[in-house]
Scaffold this motif. Structure first.
Motif, PDB file in Angstrom:
ATOM      1  N   ASP A 175       0.909  -0.839   0.388  1.00  0.00           N
ATOM      2  CA  ASP A 175       0.148  -0.368   0.056  1.00  0.00           C
ATOM      3  C   ASP A 175       1.181   1.146  -0.129  1.00  0.00           C
ATOM      4  OD1 ASP A 175       0.223   1.294   2.921  1.00  0.00           O
ATOM      5  OD2 ASP A 175       0.256  -1.510   3.261  1.00  0.00           O
ATOM      6  N   ILE A 176       0.455   2.677   0.011  1.00  0.00           N
ATOM      7  CA  ILE A 176       0.972   3.939  -0.276  1.00  0.00           C
ATOM      8  C   ILE A 176       0.802   4.633  -0.029  1.00  0.00           C
ATOM      9  CG2 ILE A 176       2.179   2.821  -2.512  1.00  0.00           C
ATOM     10  CD1 ILE A 176       0.537   4.400  -4.258  1.00  0.00           C
ATOM     11  N   GLY A 177       1.988   5.954   0.540  1.00  0.00           N
ATOM     12  CA  GLY A 177       1.231   6.503   1.147  1.00  0.00           C
ATOM     13  C   GLY A 177       1.738   6.811   2.709  1.00  0.00           C
ATOM     14  N   LYS A 264      -8.612   2.691  -7.045  1.00  0.00           N
ATOM     15  CA  LYS A 264      -8.314   0.859  -6.508  1.00  0.00           C
ATOM     16  C   LYS A 264      -6.856   1.211  -5.855  1.00  0.00           C
ATOM     17  CE  LYS A 264     -10.381  -1.303 -10.383  1.00  0.00           C
ATOM     18  NZ  LYS A 264     -11.825  -2.062  -9.127  1.00  0.00           N
ATOM     19  N   ILE A 265      -7.041   2.818  -6.207  1.00  0.00           N
ATOM     20  CA  ILE A 265      -5.452   2.789  -5.285  1.00  0.00           C
ATOM     21  C   ILE A 265      -5.324   1.514  -3.828  1.00  0.00           C
ATOM     22  CG2 ILE A 265      -3.304   4.509  -4.374  1.00  0.00           C
ATOM     23  CD1 ILE A 265      -4.549   6.426  -6.357  1.00  0.00           C
ATOM     24  N   PRO A 266      -4.552   1.142  -3.472  1.00  0.00           N
ATOM     25  CA  PRO A 266      -4.291   0.574  -2.169  1.00  0.00           C
ATOM     26  C   PRO A 266      -4.031   1.745  -0.739  1.00  0.00           C
ATOM     27  CG  PRO A 266      -2.629  -0.589  -3.496  1.00  0.00           C
ATOM     28  CD  PRO A 266      -3.130   0.780  -4.696  1.00  0.00           C
ATOM     29  N   LEU A 267      -4.344   1.798  -0.183  1.00  0.00           N
ATOM     30  CA  LEU A 267      -4.684   2.533   0.803  1.00  0.00           C
ATOM     31  C   LEU A 267      -4.959   2.364   2.661  1.00  0.00           C
ATOM     32  CD1 LEU A 267      -6.075   5.699  -0.203  1.00  0.00           C
ATOM     33  CD2 LEU A 267      -3.952   5.392  -0.212  1.00  0.00           C
ATOM     34  N   ASP A 268      -3.961   1.753   3.199  1.00  0.00           N
ATOM     35  CA  ASP A 268      -3.958   1.357   4.624  1.00  0.00           C
ATOM     36  C   ASP A 268      -5.254   2.581   5.266  1.00  0.00           C
ATOM     37  OD1 ASP A 268      -2.706  -0.453   6.524  1.00  0.00           O
ATOM     38  OD2 ASP A 268      -2.880   1.744   7.659  1.00  0.00           O
ATOM     39  N   PRO A 269      -6.041   1.784   6.724  1.00  0.00           N
ATOM     40  CA  PRO A 269      -6.695   2.038   6.966  1.00  0.00           C
ATOM     41  C   PRO A 269      -5.871   3.876   7.641  1.00  0.00           C
ATOM     42  CG  PRO A 269      -6.961   0.206   6.517  1.00  0.00           C
ATOM     43  CD  PRO A 269      -5.556   0.160   6.410  1.00  0.00           C
ATOM     44  N   GLN A 270      -5.228   3.465   8.341  1.00  0.00           N
ATOM     45  CA  GLN A 270      -3.712   4.299   9.147  1.00  0.00           C
ATOM     46  C   GLN A 270      -3.888   5.415   8.403  1.00  0.00           C
ATOM     47  OE1 GLN A 270      -0.914   3.276  11.253  1.00  0.00           O
ATOM     48  NE2 GLN A 270      -1.774   2.523  12.690  1.00  0.00           N
ATOM     49  N   VAL A 271      -3.472   5.600   7.102  1.00  0.00           N
ATOM     50  CA  VAL A 271      -3.434   6.143   6.092  1.00  0.00           C
ATOM     51  C   VAL A 271      -4.802   7.491   5.635  1.00  0.00           C
ATOM     52  CG1 VAL A 271      -3.121   7.259   3.265  1.00  0.00           C
ATOM     53  CG2 VAL A 271      -1.790   5.365   4.973  1.00  0.00           C
ATOM     54  N   ILE A 272      -5.751   6.374   5.540  1.00  0.00           N
ATOM     55  CA  ILE A 272      -7.093   7.494   5.369  1.00  0.00           C
ATOM     56  C   ILE A 272      -7.469   7.889   6.659  1.00  0.00           C
ATOM     57  CG2 ILE A 272      -9.197   6.822   4.709  1.00  0.00           C
ATOM     58  CD1 ILE A 272      -8.510   4.191   3.083  1.00  0.00           C
ATOM     59  N   PRO A 311      -2.642 -11.064  -1.885  1.00  0.00           N
ATOM     60  CA  PRO A 311      -2.601  -9.833  -1.698  1.00  0.00           C
ATOM     61  C   PRO A 311      -1.749  -8.918  -1.778  1.00  0.00           C
ATOM     62  CG  PRO A 311      -2.266 -11.437   0.017  1.00  0.00           C
ATOM     63  CD  PRO A 311      -2.239 -12.427  -1.298  1.00  0.00           C
ATOM     64  N   ASN A 312      -0.225  -9.411  -2.200  1.00  0.00           N
ATOM     65  CA  ASN A 312       1.141  -8.404  -2.323  1.00  0.00           C
ATOM     66  C   ASN A 312       0.424  -7.694  -3.113  1.00  0.00           C
ATOM     67  OD1 ASN A 312       2.633  -9.705  -0.801  1.00  0.00           O
ATOM     68  ND2 ASN A 312       2.321 -11.017  -1.148  1.00  0.00           N
ATOM     69  N   PHE A 313      -0.700  -7.769  -4.470  1.00  0.00           N
ATOM     70  CA  PHE A 313      -0.252  -7.457  -5.792  1.00  0.00           C
ATOM     71  C   PHE A 313      -1.830  -6.530  -5.647  1.00  0.00           C
ATOM     72  CE2 PHE A 313       2.522 -10.963  -6.649  1.00  0.00           C
ATOM     73  CZ  PHE A 313       3.262  -9.692  -7.127  1.00  0.00           C
TER      74      PHE A 313
END
Ligand code: ADP
Ligand code: MG
Length: 349
Positions: A175-177, A264-272, A311-313
């Motif tokens: 995930d990014i950000g 589609k951009i994967p974000l972790d809940p903590q980032v959100i 889940p890595n991709f």
């Protein structure tokens, strides 16, 4: 934070240059058969037989790339190694050696450099690489650290930035950000601390994003996973400066365009949640925040079944013809041209 409470402070001049090098490198052991001669001669000797050799280097400067008021030296050593290995993995290669060069001012006692090297040693163990040389010199202000990473790969496995073709899938790992938002939290706590040093920050809600900033990992696992899955990406790059700038690099080198889907951009809940708290748009952070050290790649449509359950991709878009340009497709289904505003060490100078 260079000096911890009542810890010892041994002047670097007490050891001399060679004493210092010996001291800092005495724990390093050789793990790779490709390392023929390591630290101690005029140059290291490596033997990769018929493999291609991959070389990448980075320079980190105190005050520009790191701030020692919240970056412990041990983490800095670890991170300096990891960011270099990430570039080697982005070629689909196996990283095997590094050289480490440092310039230090007399503000740093030996104990500080021991911390830095403890981080370097930890990373070299985890990533199975040999420290085969470097250089040590003084600086009039601050700390500079430059690491060169060396890797190897079978000629036919090397993945460049320039192989993406129209209809390929655009795929990101992890995930990014998060690293960027971790930095925002650390910067805020530093301001709070400057105003009120007795204020103990409560960082429980930010553990993941702070870890992504202070102790990033390089995706060595992805290189072996791709091999296991029998997927050779058509192009690949590591995400050091933000997704938008890396997407544009891939498109430019491959002479293609792309559609990237915001949803589609994967974000972790903590980032959100942290983006909500800071009132910043999470897509902006994913596109322009830096230092995620995930891999961005393009793969052929026919390889999709091999990665789809993993889940890595995450598939975040498609490669298009160059003339169609590079666009973000928003949640509202509008098309916005992607611009590179990526994190850039020179930007604020
Ligand atoms: P030279 O005078 O040939 O530059 P040095 O005295 O600088 O050699 O270095 C001696 C050996 O120690 C070399 O093998 C060099 O690669 C290694 N070395 C020097 N500095 C470092 C460092 N900071 N970390 C790891 N190895 C180092
Ligand atoms: Mg030297």
């Amino acid at each position: 934070m260079i000096q911890d409470k009542n810890e010892q402070r041994t002047q670097l001049s007490d050891l001399g240059e060679f004493g210092l090098i010996d001291h800092l490198t005495k724990n390093f052991s050789i793990k790779n058969k490709t390392t023929i001669k390591s630290i101690g001669d005029d140059a290291a000797v490596l033997d990769f037989k018929d493999k291609q050799v991959v070389v990448s280097t980075d320079l980190l400067v105190e005050g520009i790339h790191f701030d020692l008021s919240y970056m412990p030296l041990k983490h800095l050593g670890y991170k300096a190694v990891v960011v270099n290995l990430s570039d080697v993995y982005a070629m689909n290669a196996n990283a095997s050696q590094i050289t480490v060069s440092i310039a230090v001012s007399n503000r740093f006692p030996l104990e500080a450099l021991e911390e830095l090297y403890a981080g370097i040693e930890t990373a070299s163990k985890i990533y199975n690489i040999d420290v085969v040389g470097g250089d040590t010199t003084s600086s009039t202000s601050g700390l500079l650290i430059s690491i060169t990473a060396i890797g190897n790969i079978n000629r036919s496995d090397t993945v460049y930035r320039n192989g993406a073709k129209p209809n390929d899938l655009l795929v990101v790992t992890g995930d990014i950000g998060a690293a960027y938002m971790g930095l925002q939290v650390l910067e805020r706590e530093k301001q709070v601390f400057n105003v009120n040093p007795n204020n103990q920050p409560d960082l429980d809600a930010y553990t993941y994003i702070i870890e992504r900033q202070l102790k990033p990992e390089a995706r060595r696992d992805i290189v072996s996973l791709l091999k296991d899955l029998k997927v050779k990406p058509t192009a690949m790059i590591d995400i050091s400066d933000g997704l938008s700038s890396e997407v544009l690099h891939l498109c430019k080198h491959s002479e293609v365009g792309c559609d990237l889907y915001e949803n589609k951009i994967p974000l972790d809940p903590q980032v959100i949640s942290t983006c909500e708290e800071f009132k910043i748009d999470s897509t902006t952070i994913a596109l322009n925040g830096g230092e995620d050290y995930e891999l961005l790649m393009t793969i052929r449509q026919e390889d999709y079944p091999k990665i789809k359950a993993n889940p890595n991709f995450t598939v975040i878009g498609y490669i298009k013809q160059a003339k169609e340009g590079a666009h973000l497709i928003t949640r509202e289904n509008t098309k916005i041209p992607i611009k590179a505003q990526g994190w850039n060490g020179l930007k604020n100078q």
